[in-house]
Enzyme design. Sequence first.
Site, PDB file in Angstrom:
ATOM      1  N   PHE A  32       9.848  10.997  -1.088  1.00 40.15           N
ATOM      2  CA  PHE A  32       8.908  10.513  -0.074  1.00 40.15           C
ATOM      3  C   PHE A  32       8.780  11.596   0.991  1.00 40.15           C
ATOM      4  O   PHE A  32       9.780  12.036   1.566  1.00 40.15           O
ATOM      5  CB  PHE A  32       9.415   9.214   0.546  1.00 40.15           C
ATOM      6  CG  PHE A  32       8.564   8.703   1.682  1.00 40.15           C
ATOM      7  CD1 PHE A  32       7.381   8.023   1.441  1.00 40.15           C
ATOM      8  CD2 PHE A  32       8.946   8.915   3.003  1.00 40.15           C
ATOM      9  CE1 PHE A  32       6.597   7.553   2.490  1.00 40.15           C
ATOM     10  CE2 PHE A  32       8.179   8.452   4.050  1.00 40.15           C
ATOM     11  CZ  PHE A  32       7.002   7.769   3.793  1.00 40.15           C
ATOM     12  N   TRP A  70      13.229   8.692  -2.629  1.00 43.31           N
ATOM     13  CA  TRP A  70      12.195   7.746  -3.057  1.00 43.31           C
ATOM     14  C   TRP A  70      12.855   6.429  -3.462  1.00 43.31           C
ATOM     15  O   TRP A  70      13.757   6.401  -4.295  1.00 43.31           O
ATOM     16  CB  TRP A  70      11.390   8.299  -4.230  1.00 43.31           C
ATOM     17  CG  TRP A  70      10.297   7.368  -4.673  1.00 43.31           C
ATOM     18  CD1 TRP A  70      10.354   6.445  -5.669  1.00 43.31           C
ATOM     19  CD2 TRP A  70       8.993   7.262  -4.100  1.00 43.31           C
ATOM     20  NE1 TRP A  70       9.168   5.774  -5.773  1.00 43.31           N
ATOM     21  CE2 TRP A  70       8.307   6.243  -4.819  1.00 43.31           C
ATOM     22  CE3 TRP A  70       8.335   7.918  -3.067  1.00 43.31           C
ATOM     23  CZ2 TRP A  70       7.001   5.881  -4.533  1.00 43.31           C
ATOM     24  CZ3 TRP A  70       7.032   7.555  -2.772  1.00 43.31           C
ATOM     25  CH2 TRP A  70       6.374   6.555  -3.501  1.00 43.31           C
ATOM     26  N   GLY A  73      10.901  -0.070  -4.754  1.00 40.72           N
ATOM     27  CA  GLY A  73      10.930  -1.390  -4.145  1.00 40.72           C
ATOM     28  C   GLY A  73       9.581  -1.756  -3.573  1.00 40.72           C
ATOM     29  O   GLY A  73       8.567  -1.115  -3.870  1.00 40.72           O
ATOM     30  N   ASP A 159       7.958  -1.108  16.271  1.00 41.22           N
ATOM     31  CA  ASP A 159       6.843  -1.525  15.414  1.00 41.22           C
ATOM     32  C   ASP A 159       7.382  -2.326  14.233  1.00 41.22           C
ATOM     33  O   ASP A 159       7.282  -1.899  13.081  1.00 41.22           O
ATOM     34  CB  ASP A 159       6.060  -0.307  14.925  1.00 41.22           C
ATOM     35  CG  ASP A 159       4.789  -0.691  14.168  1.00 41.22           C
ATOM     36  OD1 ASP A 159       4.344  -1.857  14.288  1.00 41.22           O
ATOM     37  OD2 ASP A 159       4.241   0.173  13.454  1.00 41.22           O
TER      38      ASP A 159
END
Length: 258
Positions: A32, A70, A73, A159
Amino acid sequence: MSYSFDLEWEMAPLGGGTGQSYKGVKGEQTIFLKRNTTPFLAAVSVEGIAPKLLWTRRTANGEGITAQEWIEGDTLQPVQMVEHDVLAMVKAIHESATLKGMLEKIQGSSATPTQLLAEYQESLQVDLRQNSFLNRVVDYLYHTANQLEKVDSVVCHGDLSHANFLLEKTGRLYLVDWENVKLCDPLLDVASILCRYINYSDWEKWLEVYGVTLTPSVQLRLQWFCILTYLMDIKKSHFYGRNHQVNYAIMMIKKIMQ
């Protein structure tokens, strides 16, 4: 569409609001990748709260790139936010002296309620800035900010949308997208979960599990931060043209203020 990074990784853009996230593939390896993330990511990665940080690099134009493990899920669905795994993770983050010390080194001072309001008003769309109702709401928050009980600041994610919780197929939960992290009143995070995902009749029970008693002082802080949460939702939803979500958030603010 994809392109290469340093002629090593093929990068395919992932969905999301920032347009900064990518899936990187090289041979049988998948990672990622994200541009311009916070240096605090290293701390939450070490603590196992975010996926493992593999490396950071700087591109020729000065942008930062981070690579993380990575995770196979899915992001949580709204109905899953009532589960205690979410509550336990948020509580652990708020109570971590290690994370607080790390963020103090990076960020320094805590964010006050008025600074949070200024963050909302920064780059605010013109029609929202000219909306008379929203202006009254902002004025109300400014005028009541000094009435909020001052409490010790903690590390707040800033957030806590369901889309920022990643549930690995093994059942392990991660929290991602730390760009809005700040030292602040813990009810900033708590209110954002309560007002979005928890029925009001269950708030007191939920707060007891978290470790807070619903006193009048706590209720005022929750109201204040819930309104701020909806203001931020309005700003984001308006940017992406999600008018239904804008109208819903306005309706919820009116309900709170009544």
